[in-house]
Design a protein around this motif. Structure first.
Motif, PDB file in Angstrom:
ATOM      1  N   UNK A  89     -12.661  27.066 -13.499  1.00  9.86           N
ATOM      2  CA  UNK A  89     -11.045  26.767 -13.678  1.00  9.86           C
ATOM      3  C   UNK A  89     -10.064  27.379 -12.669  1.00  9.86           C
ATOM      4  N   UNK A  90     -10.408  28.834 -12.532  1.00  6.87           N
ATOM      5  CA  UNK A  90      -9.309  29.445 -11.308  1.00  6.87           C
ATOM      6  C   UNK A  90      -9.555  28.901 -10.204  1.00  6.87           C
ATOM      7  N   UNK A  91     -10.708  28.422  -9.512  1.00 11.20           N
ATOM      8  CA  UNK A  91     -11.005  27.952  -8.418  1.00 11.20           C
ATOM      9  C   UNK A  91     -10.178  26.757  -8.048  1.00 11.20           C
ATOM     10  N   UNK A  92     -10.387  25.979  -9.097  1.00 11.21           N
ATOM     11  CA  UNK A  92      -9.505  24.503  -9.375  1.00 11.21           C
ATOM     12  C   UNK A  92      -7.821  24.682  -9.127  1.00 11.21           C
ATOM     13  N   UNK A  93      -7.415  26.105  -9.820  1.00 11.81           N
ATOM     14  CA  UNK A  93      -6.113  26.367  -9.940  1.00 11.81           C
ATOM     15  C   UNK A  93      -5.503  26.947  -8.593  1.00 11.81           C
ATOM     16  N   UNK A  94      -6.542  27.115  -7.766  1.00 10.15           N
ATOM     17  CA  UNK A  94      -6.144  27.771  -6.435  1.00 10.15           C
ATOM     18  C   UNK A  94      -6.074  29.348  -6.245  1.00 10.15           C
ATOM     19  N   UNK A  95      -6.700  29.975  -7.295  1.00  8.27           N
ATOM     20  CA  UNK A  95      -6.696  31.309  -7.479  1.00  8.27           C
ATOM     21  C   UNK A  95      -7.747  31.834  -6.083  1.00  8.27           C
ATOM     22  N   UNK A  96      -7.215  32.824  -5.362  1.00 11.28           N
ATOM     23  CA  UNK A  96      -7.980  33.180  -4.438  1.00 11.28           C
ATOM     24  C   UNK A  96      -9.189  33.926  -4.961  1.00 11.28           C
ATOM     25  N   UNK A  97     -10.421  33.775  -4.456  1.00 11.36           N
ATOM     26  CA  UNK A  97     -11.712  34.207  -4.719  1.00 11.36           C
ATOM     27  C   UNK A  97     -12.140  35.284  -3.750  1.00 11.36           C
ATOM     28  N   UNK A  98     -12.429  36.585  -4.005  1.00 10.62           N
ATOM     29  CA  UNK A  98     -13.077  37.441  -3.258  1.00 10.62           C
ATOM     30  C   UNK A  98     -14.656  37.457  -3.154  1.00 10.62           C
ATOM     31  N   UNK A  99     -15.129  37.178  -4.239  1.00 14.47           N
ATOM     32  CA  UNK A  99     -16.644  37.220  -4.462  1.00 14.47           C
ATOM     33  C   UNK A  99     -16.853  35.967  -5.594  1.00 14.47           C
ATOM     34  N   UNK A 100     -17.913  34.824  -5.069  1.00 12.50           N
ATOM     35  CA  UNK A 100     -18.282  33.815  -5.886  1.00 12.50           C
ATOM     36  C   UNK A 100     -18.922  34.520  -7.172  1.00 12.50           C
ATOM     37  N   UNK A 101     -19.308  33.876  -7.896  1.00 12.33           N
ATOM     38  CA  UNK A 101     -20.302  34.229  -9.100  1.00 12.33           C
ATOM     39  C   UNK A 101     -21.755  34.807  -8.458  1.00 12.33           C
ATOM     40  N   UNK A 102     -22.077  35.885  -8.872  1.00 11.94           N
ATOM     41  CA  UNK A 102     -23.164  36.651  -8.310  1.00 11.94           C
ATOM     42  C   UNK A 102     -23.878  37.537  -9.423  1.00 11.94           C
ATOM     43  N   UNK A 103     -25.140  37.484  -9.664  1.00 11.82           N
ATOM     44  CA  UNK A 103     -25.720  38.617 -10.784  1.00 11.82           C
ATOM     45  C   UNK A 103     -25.488  40.191  -9.973  1.00 11.82           C
ATOM     46  N   UNK A 104     -25.217  41.027 -10.520  1.00  6.85           N
ATOM     47  CA  UNK A 104     -25.058  42.278 -10.104  1.00  6.85           C
ATOM     48  C   UNK A 104     -25.908  43.418 -11.165  1.00  6.85           C
ATOM     49  N   UNK A 105     -25.998  44.499 -10.759  1.00  8.25           N
ATOM     50  CA  UNK A 105     -27.027  45.317 -11.665  1.00  8.25           C
ATOM     51  C   UNK A 105     -26.318  45.468 -13.294  1.00  8.25           C
ATOM     52  N   UNK A 106     -25.032  45.247 -13.413  1.00  5.02           N
ATOM     53  CA  UNK A 106     -24.510  45.281 -14.486  1.00  5.02           C
ATOM     54  C   UNK A 106     -24.199  43.820 -15.310  1.00  5.02           C
ATOM     55  N   UNK A 107     -24.624  42.718 -14.733  1.00  3.16           N
ATOM     56  CA  UNK A 107     -24.374  41.552 -15.144  1.00  3.16           C
ATOM     57  C   UNK A 107     -23.795  40.498 -14.398  1.00  3.16           C
ATOM     58  N   UNK A 108     -23.546  38.989 -14.907  1.00  3.40           N
ATOM     59  CA  UNK A 108     -23.113  38.056 -13.959  1.00  3.40           C
ATOM     60  C   UNK A 108     -21.500  38.284 -13.785  1.00  3.40           C
ATOM     61  N   UNK A 109     -21.095  37.857 -12.656  1.00  2.00           N
ATOM     62  CA  UNK A 109     -19.442  38.435 -12.489  1.00  2.00           C
ATOM     63  C   UNK A 109     -19.027  37.557 -11.213  1.00  2.00           C
ATOM     64  N   UNK A 110     -17.855  37.365 -11.152  1.00  2.00           N
ATOM     65  CA  UNK A 110     -17.041  37.125  -9.969  1.00  2.00           C
ATOM     66  C   UNK A 110     -15.792  37.711  -9.837  1.00  2.00           C
ATOM     67  N   UNK A 111     -15.083  37.982  -8.598  1.00  2.00           N
ATOM     68  CA  UNK A 111     -14.033  38.598  -8.503  1.00  2.00           C
ATOM     69  C   UNK A 111     -12.780  37.929  -7.564  1.00  2.00           C
ATOM     70  N   UNK A 112     -11.819  37.860  -8.193  1.00  2.00           N
ATOM     71  CA  UNK A 112     -10.669  37.101  -7.779  1.00  2.00           C
ATOM     72  C   UNK A 112      -9.306  37.856  -7.363  1.00  2.00           C
TER      73      UNK A 112
END
Length: 123
Positions: free
Chosen positions: A84-107
């Motif tokens: 949804x955020x990508x479709x809305x044009x939000x700047x994405x710094x890190x696409x969805x990824x699994x890190x040691x604490x869980x599943x995440x993305x960074x905008x």
């Protein structure tokens, strides 16, 4: 002992940042002026957006030095918000990824404040 109840982000344009966060959080602010916008979230946290041009004393730091972290219940919800955020044009710094604490993305917001969405890994 006092407990912090508000996070304030210093922004270039409070009205523009308020519109951005209204879309991101899917809610309207409870207070809005040209120099300050306030959201109250369901968990009670208050998010203030204060013009760095009117804050006294003026802030020394800009965006990017910390993250506003938004927890969701599942990896599917992380992915849905990313889409949804990508479709809305939000700047994405890190696409969805699994890190040691869980599943995440960074905008990033218009002032380069980092906004992380995550679902904790199952124990």
């Amino acid at each position: 002992m006092p407990i912090p109840s508000m996070t304030i982000l210093y922004v270039d344009n409070a009205e523009q940042s308020g519109a951005f966060y209204a879309r991101l959080l899917d809610r309207q602010p409870v207070e809005a002026s040209p120099t300050f916008v306030l959201f109250v979230l369901d968990n009670g946290l208050k998010l203030g957006l204060w013009s760095k041009h009117t804050c006294i004393p003026a802030p020394d730091a800009g965006g990017g030095g910390a993250e506003l972290a938004i927890a969701v219940a599942s990896a599917a919800q992380v992915q849905a918000l990313f889409d949804a955020w990508t479709a809305d044009g939000v700047s994405i710094l890190q696409p969805p990824v699994t890190l040691d604490f869980g599943f995440t993305f960074l905008a990033s917001d218009p002032d380069h404040h980092r906004v992380r969405v995550y679902a904790m890994a199952a124990d």
